[in-house]
Design an enzyme around this catalytic site. Structure first.
Site, PDB file in Angstrom:
ATOM      1  N   GLY A  18     142.896   6.149 -72.015  1.00 32.50           N
ATOM      2  CA  GLY A  18     143.791   4.868 -71.406  1.00 32.50           C
ATOM      3  C   GLY A  18     145.098   4.766 -72.644  1.00 32.50           C
ATOM      4  O   GLY A  18     145.092   6.291 -72.651  1.00 32.50           O
ATOM      5  N   SER A  46     142.126   0.149 -67.607  1.00 34.25           N
ATOM      6  CA  SER A  46     142.339  -1.128 -68.232  1.00 34.25           C
ATOM      7  C   SER A  46     143.967  -1.064 -68.218  1.00 34.25           C
ATOM      8  O   SER A  46     144.788  -2.075 -67.826  1.00 34.25           O
ATOM      9  CB  SER A  46     141.782  -1.881 -69.526  1.00 34.25           C
ATOM     10  N   SER A  47     144.510  -0.066 -69.367  1.00 32.34           N
ATOM     11  CA  SER A  47     145.601   0.231 -69.010  1.00 32.34           C
ATOM     12  C   SER A  47     146.056  -0.077 -68.195  1.00 32.34           C
ATOM     13  O   SER A  47     147.254  -0.162 -68.060  1.00 32.34           O
ATOM     14  CB  SER A  47     146.097   1.552 -70.101  1.00 32.34           C
ATOM     15  N   LEU A  49     146.206  -1.760 -65.487  1.00 39.25           N
ATOM     16  CA  LEU A  49     145.913  -3.049 -65.521  1.00 39.25           C
ATOM     17  C   LEU A  49     146.629  -4.038 -65.928  1.00 39.25           C
ATOM     18  O   LEU A  49     146.970  -4.802 -65.318  1.00 39.25           O
ATOM     19  CB  LEU A  49     144.515  -3.328 -65.063  1.00 39.25           C
ATOM     20  N   GLN A  51     149.856  -5.945 -66.892  1.00 34.35           N
ATOM     21  CA  GLN A  51     150.963  -6.855 -66.083  1.00 34.35           C
ATOM     22  C   GLN A  51     151.955  -7.087 -67.613  1.00 34.35           C
ATOM     23  O   GLN A  51     153.082  -7.001 -67.427  1.00 34.35           O
ATOM     24  CB  GLN A  51     150.711  -7.459 -65.591  1.00 34.35           C
ATOM     25  N   GLY A  52     151.670  -7.744 -68.452  1.00 33.66           N
ATOM     26  CA  GLY A  52     152.674  -7.857 -69.458  1.00 33.66           C
ATOM     27  C   GLY A  52     153.270  -7.313 -70.263  1.00 33.66           C
ATOM     28  O   GLY A  52     154.265  -7.951 -70.480  1.00 33.66           O
ATOM     29  N   GLY A  53     152.965  -6.802 -70.675  1.00 38.08           N
ATOM     30  CA  GLY A  53     153.844  -5.962 -70.804  1.00 38.08           C
ATOM     31  C   GLY A  53     153.590  -4.962 -72.616  1.00 38.08           C
ATOM     32  O   GLY A  53     152.465  -5.766 -72.806  1.00 38.08           O
ATOM     33  N   GLU A 118     156.356 -14.976 -73.609  1.00 38.11           N
ATOM     34  CA  GLU A 118     154.250 -15.354 -72.558  1.00 38.11           C
ATOM     35  C   GLU A 118     154.377 -16.480 -73.524  1.00 38.11           C
ATOM     36  O   GLU A 118     155.281 -16.739 -74.624  1.00 38.11           O
ATOM     37  CB  GLU A 118     153.829 -14.099 -72.948  1.00 38.11           C
ATOM     38  N   HIS A 233     141.466 -14.543 -70.034  1.00 42.67           N
ATOM     39  CA  HIS A 233     142.802 -15.268 -69.597  1.00 42.67           C
ATOM     40  C   HIS A 233     143.007 -15.732 -68.920  1.00 42.67           C
ATOM     41  O   HIS A 233     142.110 -15.940 -67.429  1.00 42.67           O
ATOM     42  CB  HIS A 233     143.388 -13.865 -68.463  1.00 42.67           C
ATOM     43  N   ARG A 278     146.142 -18.838 -75.461  1.00 43.44           N
ATOM     44  CA  ARG A 278     145.450 -18.307 -74.584  1.00 43.44           C
ATOM     45  C   ARG A 278     144.320 -19.525 -74.019  1.00 43.44           C
ATOM     46  O   ARG A 278     143.674 -19.890 -73.243  1.00 43.44           O
ATOM     47  CB  ARG A 278     145.014 -17.159 -74.058  1.00 43.44           C
ATOM     48  N   HIS A 337     138.863 -10.817 -70.619  1.00 47.78           N
ATOM     49  CA  HIS A 337     139.908 -10.076 -70.242  1.00 47.78           C
ATOM     50  C   HIS A 337     140.183  -9.426 -71.528  1.00 47.78           C
ATOM     51  O   HIS A 337     140.492  -8.083 -71.346  1.00 47.78           O
ATOM     52  CB  HIS A 337     141.687 -10.705 -69.855  1.00 47.78           C
ATOM     53  N   GLU A 361     141.685  -1.191 -77.971  1.00 47.78           N
ATOM     54  CA  GLU A 361     141.124  -2.516 -77.544  1.00 47.78           C
ATOM     55  C   GLU A 361     139.844  -1.885 -78.347  1.00 47.78           C
ATOM     56  O   GLU A 361     139.045  -3.370 -79.394  1.00 47.78           O
ATOM     57  CB  GLU A 361     141.207  -3.412 -76.056  1.00 47.78           C
ATOM     58  N   ARG A 372     143.576 -12.939 -79.663  1.00 43.65           N
ATOM     59  CA  ARG A 372     145.039 -12.307 -79.456  1.00 43.65           C
ATOM     60  C   ARG A 372     146.287 -13.088 -78.847  1.00 43.65           C
ATOM     61  O   ARG A 372     146.066 -13.570 -78.078  1.00 43.65           O
ATOM     62  CB  ARG A 372     144.537 -11.223 -78.214  1.00 43.65           C
TER      63      ARG A 372
END
Length: 513
Positions: A18, A46-47, A49, A51-53, A118, A233, A278, A337, A361, A372
């Site tokens: 990843g 996972s990388s 997938l 979305q957040g940045g 976020e 998440h 979260r 998540h 991770e 996190r």
């Protein structure tokens, strides 16, 4: 049987392909390095997938000090402040490095980076690519750079089965591919294997992400830390698809609100509301689901017809499920998540076992603490990979042909464990459920089935959760709802874990007599 020994000249072996593994390999160039990927590069990671940045203090109204403050607040008293400061201060330069590699980050009309907001961030500091496809676009950039780098040897379709240890240090990797098992003699191994979401029924992770690196590290004798902290998440798309499509926190950052089936906004009076940390949002949604209500994310007022342009991947996933987010609220539920716990490492990514490093991770660096902060994960991987590579590259490659086991474990399969793990290690836990999980997982962990390594990881997490008799961050115990007096990191080795598990099993058998 081990069929062959491959001479790689003592080159470092990176397990996992990843973002963490790719960036580490690139930083090691031009030194030779071998990169192992269980699947073809770019699949089941996972990388891709994400979305957040990436969170970084690159805005004019931002600073590393503000980013640090937000990170420490989210970590709920368990962050390593020195490490967190080092990471957030390194991130602006890490973003610049990715841009030089060709990362296509989104920009505003004036050419500056477009920054998103976020949960639990006090500033807009999230750098995205292609709206909600940051992980995919970043991976493409890194993969292109990897393909151009001749010093990196990629072995695809290869599963690391065991780390071979002699005299307290790593001497090789036992691996397998479809043609059989083989060994790679090396005294330098980097774990970059991702997280544990595949242990749960509801997850945004690839289903093969069961904590592979944790099993490898534990069996090699490495110390693990803070395993009980699993982030759920809050807003995965509530559909039968697995892994569950993520409805990025950035949607809430644009103003989307959470409502129940009657359209009532149930977080309106919570500090931070939809952009609370979260763990707070996930528990609030879980409480709604527990009493039989459904939960929706409503973006109709804030985005409406702009939704597809701003979040094309999420829009496509919604439409595949028969939902038009421009005119309908999106059904959501929490899903496993991210794992804050992992291999305990120092500032350079070294584990407690000589010759073993970890990045991404799979590690516990101390950055995340008990919870996190959104978009600190990819950011951590790209920042710490440089330090890991410098440490690995500065270590002598001296090696010898190791004495290897005649066979390794079976290729892992976490599917038989998912219901046990989901019941015991969900958003709200209790001692009785955790003890039952340990009793169920111990015979699996010591067995010889494909579920053994996933069972071992699940047992380790269960024991860590049982030992933390408080509620902090993402770890919530209904039987210990308050916080403890001191925020103490938790450490565990395979030996102490088995001692705990056997003792618990013995106590259970005594009570049943």
């Amino acid at each position: 049987m081990t069929q062959e020994m491959r001479d790689i000249g003592g080159a470092p072996v990176i397990i996992g392909a990843g973002v963490a593994g790719l960036v580490t390999a690139l930083h090691l160039a031009p030194q030779p390095v071998v990169l192992l990927s269980t699947t073809p590069l770019g699949t089941d990671a996972s990388s891709t997938l994400a979305q957040g940045g990436l969170a970084a203090s690159v805005g004019e109204d931002d600073s590393p000090e503000l980013h640090l403050t937000d990170t420490l607040a989210a970590g709920d008293g368990l962050c390593d402040e020195t490490m967190a400061r080092r990471v957030v201060e390194a991130l602006p330069n890490a973003i610049d490095h990715l841009i030089r590699l060709g990362a296509p980050f989104d920009r505003a009309l004036d050419g500056k980076l477009r920054l998103g907001l976020e949960a639990a961030h006090s500033r807009r500091r999230i750098v995205h690519a292609a709206g909600d496809a940051t992980g995919r676009e970043l991976f493409r950039t890194l993969l292109a750079a990897i393909r151009r780098t001749r010093s990196i040897t990629i072995l695809e379709g290869v599963t690391a089965l065991r780390l071979v240890v002699a005299e307290g240090g790593i001497v090789g990797v036992l691996a397998a591919r479809h043609s059989g098992t083989f060994a790679l003699p090396t005294r330098r191994v980097v774990l970059a294997t991702g997280g544990i979401g595949g242990l749960f029924n509801d997850t945004t992770n690839p289903l093969g992400s069961f904590g592979h690196g944790l099993a490898l590290a534990a069996c090699a004798g490495a110390e693990l830390a803070d395993l009980e902290f699993v982030q759920f998440h809050p807003t995965a798309l509530d559909s039968p698809r697995r892994p569950m499509p993520l409805v990025s926190e950035a949607v809430r950052g644009e103003g989307a609100v959470l409502v129940d089936e009657h359209g009532q906004r149930f977080l309106a009076n919570t500090p931070g509301a939809e952009l609370a940390s979260r763990d707070v949002v996930a528990r609030a949604i879980s409480c709604q689901l527990t009493v039989g209500r459904r939960v929706y994310l409503d973006a109709r007022q804030c985005l409406g017809q702009k939704f597809a342009r701003r979040f094309p991947a999420i829009d496509a996933a919604c439409r595949q499920a028969g939902i038009d987010p421009a005119i309908e609220p999106i059904p959501v539920r929490p899903a496993a998540h991210y794992h804050m716990g992992g291999v305990a490492v120092d500032a350079e990514g070294r584990s407690s076992v000589s010759g073993l490093w970890a990045c991404g991770e799979v590690t516990c660096t101390g950055l995340h603490g008990a919870n996190r902060l959104a978009s600190n994960s990819l950011a951590e991987a790209v920042a710490t990979a440089a330090w890991v590579a410098a440490s690995v590259g500065g270590t002598c490659a001296g090696w010898q042909w190791p004495r290897l086991p005649s066979a390794g474990p079976l290729r892992p399969d976490p599917s038989p464990l998912r219901q046990v793990v989901s019941n015991a290690l969900g958003i709200i836990r209790n001692g009785k459920g955790l003890r039952q999980a340990v009793a169920a997982l111990l015979p699996i962990a010591v067995g010889e089935t494909a579920a053994a390594d996933p069972g071992l990881v699940a047992m380790l997490i269960s024991i860590a959760a049982l030992r933390r008799e408080e509620s902090r961050g993402s770890h919530h115990r209904s039987d210990f709802p308050g916080r403890g007096a001191a925020a103490l990191p938790s450490r565990l080795t395979l030996c102490t874990a088995f001692e705990n598990a056997v003792a618990l099993s013995w106590q259970a058998s005594e009570r049943s007599c």
